[in-house]
Motif scaffolding. Structure first.
Motif, short mmCIF file in Angstrom:
data_model
loop_
_atom_site.label_atom_id
_atom_site.label_comp_id
_atom_site.label_asym_id
_atom_site.label_seq_id
_atom_site.Cartn_x
_atom_site.Cartn_y
_atom_site.Cartn_z
N ASP A 29 52.36 114.21 10.06
CA ASP A 29 53.00 114.78 8.86
C ASP A 29 53.53 113.69 7.94
N GLY A 30 53.26 112.42 8.26
CA GLY A 30 53.63 111.32 7.39
C GLY A 30 54.90 110.59 7.75
N GLU A 31 55.72 111.13 8.65
CA GLU A 31 56.97 110.47 9.02
C GLU A 31 56.69 109.27 9.92
N MET A 32 57.59 108.28 9.85
CA MET A 32 57.47 107.07 10.66
C MET A 32 58.31 107.22 11.93
N ILE A 33 57.67 107.02 13.08
CA ILE A 33 58.32 107.14 14.37
C ILE A 33 58.28 105.76 15.05
N HIS A 34 59.36 105.42 15.73
CA HIS A 34 59.51 104.09 16.32
C HIS A 34 59.52 104.15 17.85
N TYR A 35 59.05 103.06 18.43
CA TYR A 35 59.15 102.90 19.87
C TYR A 35 59.24 101.40 20.17
N THR A 36 59.64 101.08 21.38
CA THR A 36 59.76 99.68 21.79
C THR A 36 58.88 99.44 23.00
N LYS A 37 58.03 98.41 22.92
CA LYS A 37 57.18 98.01 24.05
C LYS A 37 57.93 96.99 24.89
N TYR A 38 57.76 97.11 26.21
CA TYR A 38 58.48 96.22 27.11
C TYR A 38 57.62 96.02 28.35
N GLY A 39 57.24 94.77 28.65
CA GLY A 39 56.47 94.48 29.84
C GLY A 39 54.97 94.54 29.61
N GLU A 40 54.22 94.33 30.69
CA GLU A 40 52.77 94.34 30.65
C GLU A 40 52.23 95.12 31.83
N GLY A 41 51.06 95.77 31.61
CA GLY A 41 50.43 96.55 32.66
C GLY A 41 50.06 97.92 32.14
N PRO A 42 49.75 98.87 33.04
CA PRO A 42 49.46 100.23 32.62
C PRO A 42 50.64 100.82 31.85
N ARG A 43 50.34 101.60 30.83
CA ARG A 43 51.41 102.12 29.97
C ARG A 43 52.09 103.35 30.57
N VAL A 44 53.40 103.37 30.41
CA VAL A 44 54.22 104.53 30.78
C VAL A 44 55.13 104.84 29.60
N CYS A 71 56.16 99.47 29.43
CA CYS A 71 57.01 100.62 29.18
C CYS A 71 57.10 100.87 27.67
N ILE A 72 56.90 102.11 27.29
CA ILE A 72 57.06 102.54 25.90
C ILE A 72 58.37 103.31 25.82
N LEU A 73 59.41 102.66 25.30
CA LEU A 73 60.69 103.32 25.11
C LEU A 73 60.61 104.06 23.78
N TYR A 74 60.45 105.35 23.86
CA TYR A 74 60.06 106.18 22.72
C TYR A 74 61.29 106.84 22.10
N ASP A 75 61.60 106.46 20.86
CA ASP A 75 62.67 107.13 20.12
C ASP A 75 62.11 108.39 19.48
N GLN A 76 62.42 109.52 20.09
CA GLN A 76 61.92 110.79 19.58
C GLN A 76 62.39 111.03 18.14
N ARG A 77 61.61 111.77 17.41
CA ARG A 77 61.95 112.08 16.02
C ARG A 77 63.39 112.60 15.92
N GLY A 78 64.16 111.97 15.04
CA GLY A 78 65.55 112.37 14.85
C GLY A 78 66.53 111.61 15.73
N THR A 79 66.04 110.66 16.54
CA THR A 79 66.92 109.89 17.43
C THR A 79 66.72 108.40 17.20
N GLY A 80 67.76 107.61 17.47
CA GLY A 80 67.66 106.16 17.46
C GLY A 80 67.01 105.61 16.21
N LEU A 81 66.02 104.75 16.40
CA LEU A 81 65.33 104.13 15.27
C LEU A 81 64.48 105.12 14.50
N SER A 82 64.24 106.29 15.07
CA SER A 82 63.45 107.33 14.40
C SER A 82 64.33 108.37 13.71
N SER A 83 65.55 107.96 13.34
CA SER A 83 66.50 108.91 12.74
C SER A 83 66.30 109.11 11.24
#
Length: 298
Positions: A29-44, A71-83
Motif C-alpha cells: 500500500d506504499g507505506e515504509m516498514i522497517h526491520y533490523t537484520k542481525y547475524g548470519e545463517g537461515p532467516r528467522v 534474525c529479522i527483528l521486525y517492527d510491525q506497522r505502527g510500532t518502533g521504527l515503523s511508527s
C-alpha cells in the motif's frame, strides 16, 4: 517528521557499529516498514507481542540466536521504527498485518518465511500461516493465544487471580491517579506482574522493560478492536501443513486449552513445556528457553 528522521539516522549509525543493519521495504500500500537484520545463517523473523510494542525487547533473542541464524527483528506497522505511517482502522488491522508480512517475504526474496512469535506475535504467525500456508516454512509459537479469542475472558480471570492483594491495591491506586509518565508506567507494571510465575523476577525485569520498550497505544487500540471482530482462524489454520512448534510455559496465565485448540487444527504441532515459568520464558527461564529455541529452529 524531521525529529523522527534524525532518530532513525542515529539508530542506523549505532546499530551498524554493533554489527546490525536497519533495513526498509515498501509495503504493497506504499507505506515504509522497517526491520533490523542481525547475524548470519537461515532467516528467522521475530514477532513481538502487544500488539503495539516495538521489537526492541527481542534484541536479546537475536543476541542468543545470531550465531546460527539471521534474525529479522521486525517492527510491525505502527510500532518502533515503523511508527511513521497512517494509522486508522483501514491500515491497522489483522488483514493488513498479514499482508505486510508477505510483503516482507517478497522483499527478502524468500519462498517461505520462518516465523517465531511470542504472545500476540504468535497469533500473528498463526494468522499468516492460515492465510499464506504455501508461503510459510515453520511457525514457532511462544506463550501464544489460540486460534481465536474465546479464552480471553479466562485469561483476564487468571491474571486477576494471580495478582497478590497488595498488587491489586496498588493497581487500584494508580488507576485513580492523574495521567503522567510515572502513573502510566505503574499501571502497566501492576497489570503485567501476574504474568510472571516468580513475581520477584517480574519486580526486577518489568521496570527495565518499560524503560527500553515503547508501546504505541493508538496502534494497540486499533489492532485489538479489529482482533475482537476478525481474529478467528478456526476454519482456516488447518490449511497449513508445515512445521509447527508450541513453546508453552507451564504457568502461563493464558489458558492451557489454547495450545490444544491449536493442536486440534495443526496435529503436526510439537508442544514443549517449560516448568515453573509464566508468560515470559525469555525473562524467567532464559537459558532453558533459548536452548529449546535454538534446537527447534535448527
Amino acid at each position: 517528521m524531521k525529529a523522527f528522521l534524525l532518530i532513525c539516522t542515529f539508530l542506523c549509525i549505532f546499530i551498524l557499529l554493533k554489527g546490525q543493519e536497519i533495513c526498509t521495504f515498501r509495503a504493497s500500500d506504499g507505506e515504509m516498514i522497517h526491520y533490523t537484520k542481525y547475524g548470519e545463517g537461515p532467516r528467522v523473523v521475530l514477532l513481538y507481542g502487544g500488539p503495539g510494542y516495538d521489537v526492541s525487547a527481542m534484541q536479546f533473542w537475536a543476541d542468543s540466536l545470531s550465531g546460527l541464524f539471521e534474525c529479522i527483528l521486525y517492527d510491525q506497522r505502527g510500532t518502533g521504527l515503523s511508527s511513521d505511517v497512517k494509522m486508522d482502522a483501514t491500515t491497522i488491522n489483522l488483514k493488513r498485518a498479514v499482508e505486510d508480512l508477505d510483503d516482507l517475504r517478497i522483499h527478502l526474496d524468500e519462498k517461505q518465511l520462518v516465523l517465531c512469535g511470542i504472545s500476540w506475535g504468535g497469533m500473528l504467525a498463526q494468522a499468516y500461516a492460515a492465510c499464506f500456508p504455501e508461503n510459510t516454512g515453520c511457525i514457532v509459537l511462544v506463550s501464544t493465544l489460540g486460534p481465536d479469542l474465546s479464552l480471553m475472558a479466562t485469561f483476564t480471570d487468571n491474571m486477576n487471580m494471580r495478582r497478590f492483594p497488595e498488587e491489586r491495591d496498588s493497581l487500584a491506586y494508580w488507576r485513580n491517579q492523574p495521567d503522567s509518565d510515572h502513573s502510566i508506567m505503574k499501571r502497566a507494571f501492576y497489570n503485567y506482574i501476574p504474568e510472571f510465575y516468580d513475581h520477584e523476577i517480574g519486580n526486577k525485569m518489568l521496570p527495565e522493560f518499560f524503560r527500553t520498550t515503547t508501546l504505541n497505544e493508538q496502534m494497540s487500540r486499533l489492532m485489538w478492536t479489529d482482533l475482537y471482530e476478525n481474529y478467528d482462524l478456526t476454519s482456516t489454520l488447518d490449511q497449513y501443513t508445515g512445521e509447527s512448534v508450541i513453546i508453552r510455559p507451564r504457568q502461563d496465565p493464558v489458558p492451557a486449552e489454547a495450545i490444544y485448540q491449536i493442536k486440534e487444527l495443526l496435529p503436526q504441532a510439537q508442544i514443549i513445556f517449560i516448568e515453573k515459568c509464566g508468560h515470559f520464558p525469555d525473562y524467567e527461564k532464559p537459558e532453558e528457553f533459548f536452548r529449546i529455541l535454538r534446537k527447534v529452529l535448527e
